[in-house]
Structures are given as structure tokens and as C-alpha cells.
Design an enzyme around this catalytic site. Structure first.
Site: not given
Ligand SMILES: *Cc1c(COP(=O)(O)O)cnc(C)c1O
Length: 357
Positions: A34, A130, A254, A302
Site C-alpha cells: 500500500k 478502528r 531561516y 523546502m
Molecule cells: C499496513 C497493514 C499491514 C502491514 O503492517 P506492517 O506493520 O507494515 O507490517 C498489515 N495488515 C493491515 C491490515 C495493514 O493495514
């Protein structure tokens, strides 16, 4: 010379880290890619892992579509599921597997003519509060899908509320809840993220879901040795573009945050928060420069940041610098900035990308 700031991605290490997740967890693995594979490039990473991974996980529909367009044929699980019935067409056309975490989604999918090829993935809330169903909802959902589609594969997953270094016992209540919830059901299971794969063998199940560890990062507190021989996949690199001496009492950047207490040789690096380097990095944060480490001096801006080269005479214009990678672990940098490696690697955007096969 073009702007020398770039992100380097080492896919060989990605594959080694995956093998390490496999050794620890066994079973099948969903490689979590992701958020553009945590900033590492989802398509390149998924293609590199495709010969080994049984499946992939992404957060949202668009990320799944991108992987299908890139030729990924394994199951792709959408961890955030669908947002409305309107998403279903695309989910089906692209053969994606949407996690069902609310009863209305179960209701909707139970009205399909044929079940999805990968079966159903249901999410149980084991204490994160969640996403996920509670025990009665989960049992209702499994019953409903099984009555409607006898023989269909149902996988029940949960996500632990502790993603970092799992201290002994902290996940036991969640695991107990999970086991109770699926007791007597014939379902496949998916529990462990990186933290649990590395530190909680009790949570091994049919499908592991490693994310962070594939990128060579250990979710445990920085300063601890990285476990299981993981090696970082990403480095953020640049070169010193300019240098100048400033007098005692003069300041840099800055707000004049850095004040010279002696004559100081300042080096300028063309990398700033627009490139993903955190603006919150405190004075003195280490930057790798050639073989040396040099301290940040002045606020990160930046497009640029400045370092104190006075005690590193070998470092000069053109010297290669590493903002994070092998010399400066991204977890350590993140810790100094009050955040996590997860956030820093996800955020890289502008810097040019070099991906080695
Ligand atoms: C992001 C995610 C993972 C992976 O988690 P890591 O801590 O990066 O290994 C696994 N399961 C779900 C539901 C996630 O959202």
C-alpha cells in the site's frame, strides 16, 4: 550536473527481506505494498516479489487497479475494503478482494450471483477499534456467506493495535479474542503484520501480512539492533552543492536557528522537506557524508538543508551524502523527529528514483 537528489531502491534486498518473512512466518504471505509500497514504488516492488508472494495487499481500489495494469495476477486484497456499492463493479472486473469489515458489505456481497474467485476476507476487531466486526457480527457473516455459497473459502483477518516492538504478552488478549471469535468455524486466518512476524510467533496463521519489514525496517524501537538480518531497501541520497565559511556569531538559514560558536564551514545539500526529509529534524541530526557523519546545522527548508562540515575536512562540494539508508537508519532519524520510519518513507515524492534490479 542535474540535481543529484535521488531515492535508491534495492530490489534484491526487498526479495531477501521477503525470504526472511517467509522463514519466520511460513505459510502464505500477502506482501503489503500500500501507499506506493511505503514510498518504494508499488509496481517495481510487486513485480520483484511476484515470483515469491502468494498475494499482495493494498489499502485502496486505485492501488489494486495499478497492480493489475502492471500485470500482477496474484490475489490482491484491499485492506480498507469498499466505500459503497458503486465500487463493486471495478472490484469484480479487476478480480480484487475487498476486505469486508462491516455487515452492510457482507449483505451486499451475499447478493452476488457468483462468489469472488478468491473467496471472502472478513475483518474481526480484536481491540484496535478502528475497522472490523465484533464476534456476533463475524459469526453471522460467516454463516450468511456459507449458506449462500456453500464451500466458498472464508478467511478471517485481524490487525493488531501494536505494530511496533511487540513486548511479551501485549498481544495475548487480542489473540484470545480472535480465537474465541472463530472457534468452531472452518475458516482460514490472517493475523500477523511485521511486528508480530518478528516478535510474536503465536500469531502465525495461514496468511502473514508483512509490510514494513519487506522494506528492511524493523518496527521495534530505534537503537535496538534490527532483527532477522533485515536490510533497508531505500536510501535517500544527494551531494554537497555548495560550501562557505561563516564567522563566529553568524547564523544559517531561516530564523537563524544555528549560530556559529567558532568559524564554521557550512555545506548545502539540495534536499528539503519537499523531497521528504522531515522539517522537524533537530539541530545535530546526523547526515552521512562520504565516510563521515556530519550534523545538521540550521532549519531544513523546502528544497535545501545545511550541515556543519568543520570537523569533516574530507567532505567538500560533490561529496555524496546519505540522508537515510545504511549509514543513517531511517528509524533513528524518524525517532529524532517524533515520528516513525513508516511516515518518512511513505512521504518521499520529488526526488528522482533509481531502482536496481
Ligand atoms: C499496513 C497493514 C499491514 C502491514 O503492517 P506492517 O506493520 O507494515 O507490517 C498489515 N495488515 C493491515 C491490515 C495493514 O493495514
Amino acid at each position: 550536473m542535474s540535481r543529484p537528489t535521488s531515492i535508491h531502491i534495492n530490489l534484491e534486498r526487498l526479495c531477501e527481506n521477503f525470504r526472511c518473512a517467509r522463514r519466520l512466518h511460513g505459510g502464505s504471505l500477502l506482501a503489503v505494498v500500500k501507499a506506493n509500497a511505503y514510498g518504494h514504488g508499488a509496481v517495481a516492488c510487486a513485480r520483484a516479489l511476484a515470483p515469491q508472494a502468494e498475494g499482495f495487499a493494498v489499502a485502496i481500489l486505485e492501488e489494486g487497479v495499478e497492480l493489475r495494469a502492471a500485470g500482477i495476477t496474484q490475489p490482491i486484497v484491499l485492506l480498507e475494503g469498499i466505500f459503497s456499492a458503486a465500487d463493486l463493479g471495478q472490484v469484480r472486473d479487476q478480480a480484487l478482494t475487498a476486505v469486508l469489515h462491516q455487515p452492510w458489505q457482507v449483505q451486499l456481497l451475499s447478493e452476488l450471483e457468483v462468489p469472488p474467485a478468491g473467496g471472502f476476507w472478513l475483518k474481526f476487531d480484536s481491540g484496535m477499534h478502528r475497522l472490523g466486526m465484533n464476534e456476533p457480527e463475524l459469526r453471522w457473516a460467516v454463516g450468511r456467506l456459507r449458506r449462500r455459497f456453500p464451500g466458498v473459502t472464508v478467511t478471517v483477518m485481524t490487525h493488531f493495535a501494536h505494530a511496533d516492538g511487540v513486548s511479551p504478552g501485549v498481544l495475548d488478549p487480542a489473540l484470545t479474542l480472535f480465537r474465541q471469535a472463530i472457534h468452531g468455524l472452518s475458516v482460514r486466518t490472517s493475523l500477523a503484520n511485521s511486528g508480530a512476524i518478528l516478535g510474536y510467533p503465536e500469531a502465525r496463521s495461514d496468511w502473514g501480512r508483512p509490510g514494513l519489514m519487506l522494506y528492511g525496517l524493523d518496527p521495534a524501537s530505534p537503537g535496538q539492533p534490527v532483527r532477522a538480518g533485515l536490510r533497508p531497501v531505500m536510501s535517500l541520497r544527494s551531494r554537497i552543492m555548495a560550501e562557505r565559511w561563516i564567522e563566529k556569531g553568524e547564523s544559517v538559514g531561516y530564523g537563524g536557528l544555528f549560530q556559529a560558536r567558532r568559524p564554521v564551514r557550512i555545506g548545502v545539500i539540495p534536499c528539503g522537506y519537499a523531497d521528504g526529509y522531515p522539517r522537524t529534524a533537530p539541530q545535530g541530526t546526523w547526515v552521512g557524508a562520504g565516510e563521515d557523519l556530519v550534523p545538521l546545522a540550521g532549519r531544513v527548508s523546502m528544497d535545501m538543508l545545511t550541515v556543519d562540515l568543520t570537523d569533516a575536512p574530507r567532505v567538500t562540494v560533490g561529496t555524496e551524502v546519505e540522508l537515510w539508508g545504511d549509514q543513517v537508519p531511517v528509524s533513528t532519524l524518524a525517532h529524532c523527529c517524533g515520528t516513525l520510519a513508516y511516515e518518512l518513507v511513505c512521504r518521499v515524492q520529488r526526488a528522482a528514483r533509481h531502482t536496481d534490479d
